[in-house]
Design an enzyme around this catalytic site. Structure first.
Site, PDB file in Angstrom:
ATOM      1  CG  ASP A 298      -4.374   2.980   6.041  1.00 49.94           C
ATOM      2  OD1 ASP A 298      -3.724   3.271   7.074  1.00 49.94           O
ATOM      3  OD2 ASP A 298      -4.292   2.973   4.889  1.00 49.94           O
TER       4      ASP A 298
ATOM      5  CD  GLU B 174      -1.599   2.400   2.098  1.00 46.77           C
ATOM      6  OE1 GLU B 174      -2.481   3.116   1.624  1.00 46.77           O
ATOM      7  OE2 GLU B 174      -0.593   2.603   2.456  1.00 46.77           O
TER       8      GLU B 174
END
Ligand SMILES: [Zn+2]
Length: 357
Positions: free
Chosen positions: A244, A221
């Protein structure tokens, strides 16, 4: 907290997620949290937990399931990589030059202890930028902010020995402890081991759920959301939830309108960032569940920055997606800080929402 500590103390940078993958997979299997476990070609973990309704007769049937001929499919995604470096070059004096994988602020990289993780062992090193110490530097030298390429790692070993032990591509991570500071947890890579942890805790908490849950721990990511897209393509979810972290800048020197989130006010429902806009229906659903369960949450907008939700949202014909985020002070440093109330509300809200579907 033991699990979160272990997750933060396991080095894994983009493309080198093997260690954290092993920790998460072992935990899932030892605790029977998923029915099927697989690793996709890029290395993301995909755990399938099939629907476990409270009882076949109770609850409102999901009207869409007749059309879909299957339970609602929900994908949770937390990236398991952390910002770090890969060894780029070893010079004739044994100093190790590195290439960043992920976005560092170089002002936070002076005089850092690092770990150079080789196949055989993890070597402690010291990271600094090239240049003179304060005693002998000019005023102009002292004002200069070094570029990332100017940093090097000193392993305290002769070049020959460094070359025997270290190869190009070995990962390098910052080395810092996991500690409690007041009502907060402080550690490196809370971005995003907090999201990884919240997904695991939600799977542990769930008492029943009518949806099939695809819990995914994605790779890469931090270098541009590279792992989430192929994982989503394979799963074909109806709903995506990216788990997140986000900025929390209610700190000195930042105007209040730029704070993004407030520590202790609960998990963030990420309304938008520069990579995606969350589905407004899902934001309303999460807020409804939060109110009903007396769970704290807050809305947040991040003007710049992205996360895996954007890759999930744009998969195939599009996926209704929301991003959840834990407020983190001093993000992308070795002293990232998360309030325990925000950690608590994160996994509780995710659990209650999954049970509500
Ligand atoms: Zn992140």
């Amino acid at each position: 907290m033991e699990l979160l500590k272990k997750l933060t103390q396991t080095p894994s940078v983009p493309g080198r997620e093997d260690r954290i993958r092993r920790v998460i997979c072992d935990y899932l299997q030892e605790n029977g949290l998923v029915d099927e476990l697989s690793i996709d070609a890029m290395g993301s973990i995909i755990g399938l937990r099939r629907a476990r309704p409270a009882s076949v007769t109770s609850g409102t049937p999901d009207p869409g399931s007749v059309l879909r001929k299957r339970p609602l499919r929900v994908m949770l995604a937390a990236h398991m990589d952390q910002i770090g470096f890969l060894v780029r070059h070893i010079d004739d004096n044994g100093y190790v030059r590195v290439n960043p994988v992920g976005g560092f602020d170089t002002r936070n990289l002076f005089a850092r202890r690092v770990l150079v993780c080789t196949a055989a062992e993890d070597l402690t090193g010291i990271m600094n930028p090239g240049g003179k110490p304060i005693h002998i530097s000019s005023e102009a030298d002292r004002k200069k902010v070094p570029e990332i390429g100017e940093f090097f790692v000193d392993l305290g070993l002769p070049a020959e020995e460094v070359r025997q032990k270290v190869v190009i591509g070995d990962m390098v991570v910052l080395d810092g402890p996991f500690t409690m500071v007041g009502n907060s947890v402080v550690s490196q890579c809370l971005d995003n081991r907090v999201g990884c942890w919240a997904q695991i805790r939600a799977l542990e908490n769930l008492s029943h759920h009518s949806c099939d849950i695809y819990a995914v721990w994605t790779v890469q990511e931090e270098v541009g959301m590279r792992g989430a897209a192929p994982a989503t393509f394979g799963i074909e979810p109806d709903i995506g939830v990216a788990c997140d972290t986000t900025l929390c800048c209610k700190t000195p020197g930042v105007p209040d309108e730029d704070r993004v989130s407030v520590a202790g006010d609960g998990v963030c429902l990420h309304v938008m960032d520069s990579s995606m806009i969350s589905d407004f229906g899902l934001i309303a659903d999460f807020e409804h569940v939060a109110r009903a369960g007396i769970i704290k949450c807050q809305r947040a907008i991040l003007p710049r920055g992205g996360q895996d939700g954007s890759a999930i949202q744009r998969s195939r014909g599009g996926v209704r997606t929301i991003a959840l985020a834990c407020p983190i002070k001093y993000i992308h440093t070795v002293t990232e800080m998360a309030h325990i109330d925000d950690l608590d509300s994160y996994h509780r809200l995710l659990t209650r929402w999954l049970e509500s579907l």
